[in-house]
Design a protein around this motif. Structure first.
Motif, PDB file in Angstrom:
ATOM      1  N   GLU A 133       0.838  -1.205   0.000  1.00 23.55           N
ATOM      2  CA  GLU A 133       0.000   0.000   0.000  1.00 23.55           C
ATOM      3  C   GLU A 133       0.869   1.249   0.000  1.00 23.55           C
ATOM      4  O   GLU A 133       0.569   2.223  -0.699  1.00 23.55           O
ATOM      5  CB  GLU A 133      -0.927  -0.027   1.214  1.00 23.55           C
ATOM      6  CG  GLU A 133      -2.022  -1.072   1.105  1.00 23.55           C
ATOM      7  CD  GLU A 133      -2.385  -1.729   2.424  1.00 23.55           C
ATOM      8  OE1 GLU A 133      -3.332  -2.523   2.417  1.00 23.55           O
ATOM      9  OE2 GLU A 133      -1.717  -1.469   3.444  1.00 23.55           O
ATOM     10  N   THR A 134       1.939   1.227   0.756  1.00 20.86           N
ATOM     11  CA  THR A 134       2.838   2.380   0.794  1.00 20.86           C
ATOM     12  C   THR A 134       3.450   2.631  -0.575  1.00 20.86           C
ATOM     13  O   THR A 134       3.535   3.771  -1.034  1.00 20.86           O
ATOM     14  CB  THR A 134       3.942   2.156   1.841  1.00 20.86           C
ATOM     15  OG1 THR A 134       3.335   1.936   3.117  1.00 20.86           O
ATOM     16  CG2 THR A 134       4.852   3.366   1.927  1.00 20.86           C
ATOM     17  N   ARG A 135       3.868   1.558  -1.250  1.00 20.15           N
ATOM     18  CA  ARG A 135       4.440   1.709  -2.590  1.00 20.15           C
ATOM     19  C   ARG A 135       3.401   2.209  -3.577  1.00 20.15           C
ATOM     20  O   ARG A 135       3.676   3.058  -4.427  1.00 20.15           O
ATOM     21  CB  ARG A 135       5.018   0.378  -3.083  1.00 20.15           C
ATOM     22  CG  ARG A 135       6.300  -0.061  -2.402  1.00 20.15           C
ATOM     23  CD  ARG A 135       6.969  -1.182  -3.192  1.00 20.15           C
ATOM     24  NE  ARG A 135       6.084  -2.330  -3.357  1.00 20.15           N
ATOM     25  CZ  ARG A 135       6.004  -3.346  -2.501  1.00 20.15           C
ATOM     26  NH1 ARG A 135       6.756  -3.335  -1.404  1.00 20.15           N
ATOM     27  NH2 ARG A 135       5.195  -4.360  -2.730  1.00 20.15           N
ATOM     28  N   SER A 162       2.754   6.020  -3.490  1.00 22.45           N
ATOM     29  CA  SER A 162       3.920   6.918  -3.472  1.00 22.45           C
ATOM     30  C   SER A 162       3.819   7.995  -4.536  1.00 22.45           C
ATOM     31  O   SER A 162       4.500   9.018  -4.472  1.00 22.45           O
ATOM     32  CB  SER A 162       5.206   6.103  -3.665  1.00 22.45           C
ATOM     33  OG  SER A 162       5.176   5.416  -4.909  1.00 22.45           O
ATOM     34  N   ARG A 206      -2.976   7.851  -5.972  1.00 21.42           N
ATOM     35  CA  ARG A 206      -2.856   8.704  -4.790  1.00 21.42           C
ATOM     36  C   ARG A 206      -3.837   9.868  -4.862  1.00 21.42           C
ATOM     37  O   ARG A 206      -4.530  10.183  -3.890  1.00 21.42           O
ATOM     38  CB  ARG A 206      -1.419   9.223  -4.662  1.00 21.42           C
ATOM     39  CG  ARG A 206      -1.186  10.083  -3.416  1.00 21.42           C
ATOM     40  CD  ARG A 206       0.224  10.657  -3.392  1.00 21.42           C
ATOM     41  NE  ARG A 206       0.462  11.410  -2.173  1.00 21.42           N
ATOM     42  CZ  ARG A 206       0.948  10.901  -1.053  1.00 21.42           C
ATOM     43  NH1 ARG A 206       1.268   9.612  -1.012  1.00 21.42           N
ATOM     44  NH2 ARG A 206       1.115  11.641   0.032  1.00 21.42           N
ATOM     45  N   GLU A 253      -2.375   5.869   2.102  1.00 17.83           N
ATOM     46  CA  GLU A 253      -2.161   4.431   2.274  1.00 17.83           C
ATOM     47  C   GLU A 253      -3.236   3.796   3.174  1.00 17.83           C
ATOM     48  O   GLU A 253      -3.604   2.633   3.005  1.00 17.83           O
ATOM     49  CB  GLU A 253      -0.771   4.139   2.827  1.00 17.83           C
ATOM     50  CG  GLU A 253      -0.451   4.790   4.162  1.00 17.83           C
ATOM     51  CD  GLU A 253       0.215   6.153   3.989  1.00 17.83           C
ATOM     52  OE1 GLU A 253       0.867   6.603   4.938  1.00 17.83           O
ATOM     53  OE2 GLU A 253       0.069   6.749   2.898  1.00 17.83           O
TER      54      GLU A 253
END
Length: 232
Positions: free
Chosen positions: A158-160, A163, A168, A186
């Motif tokens: 999720e973080t990737r 990004s 996003r 995220e």
């Protein structure tokens, strides 16, 4: 000393009659939805069962879509109340326990109210579009999920994924449009993934897709929940 009159008994007879009639209309409407889905809803059929004329019923609901909208609102209220009652507040329990309570509440409500669940989350009713204000009620359970997931660390995937890029911005726009507290993208993505996985499993279970496999969907649910908590 005589008992105080209840609020309902203090209302004028006409108001009480209208309230009882509205309840009977909606109860019969839910029966139709349970038997044939939202597309089966018919005001004329309800009027016949109640011994009313069509025009008499139209004094309560202008058309099928107006009645369908009331059922949608009632369905979302019921789900939100079930979630609110089951999920401890922030600080009352750790986030893992709160997430498990959320999942259990959603699963239990859908199993007990399959026709209501499928009206809200199943195939769209042909020719019907829910008014925008119904989605405000639909967001209440999601807001609880947001609150719980905000306390859990997001997974690396999720973080990737948030990004950069269009996802996003889409998540940020969705959160802004729904109002409330700002939410890291995220966390919003984790909520969407959780929501999609849960509803996919519930929908398949309710329409009997697991029957031929011999697999217990509740066991699959446990595996999915463990994976969600592990950030997978």
């Amino acid at each position: 000393m005589p008992e105080a009159a209840s609020p309902s008994s203090r209302r004028p007879p006409r108001a009480r009659y209208r309230e009882l009639t509205l309840r009977e209309i909606k109860d019969l409407a839910w029966e139709q939805v349970a038997e044939g889905g939202g597309a089966a809803l018919s005001l004329n059929s309800i009027a016949r069962r109640m011994g009313l004329t069509g025009p008499a019923l139209y004094r309560y609901f202008a058309n099928r879509d107006a009645l369908l909208t009331e059922l949608v609102r009632e369905g979302y209220r019921g789900l939100a109340e079930a979630v609110d009652a089951a999920v401890p507040g922030a600080g009352e329990a750790d986030p893992e326990l709160r997430l498990r309570a959320f999942v259990h509440a959603l699963w239990t409500w859908s199993a007990e109210m399959p026709h209501r669940y499928l009206l809200l989350f199943g195939a769209p009713v042909p020719g019907y579009a829910a008014p925008e204000d119904t989605f405000e009620q639909a967001f209440r359970p999601m807001a609880v999920l947001f609150d719980v997931l905000a306390e859990l660390p997001p997974g690396p995937a999720e973080t990737r994924a948030v990004s950069g890029g269009p996802l996003r911005d889409q998540l940020a726009g969705w959160v802004d449009a729904r109002g409330g507290e700002p939410l890291p993208p995220e966390v919003a993505l984790r909520a969407v993934r959780c929501w999609a996985r849960l509803h996919g499993l519930i929908s398949l279970a309710l329409v009997g897709q697991f029957t031929a496999t011999g697999v217990d969907p509740e066991e699959v649910l446990r595996v999915e929940l463990d994976a969600l908590l592990a950030g997978h």
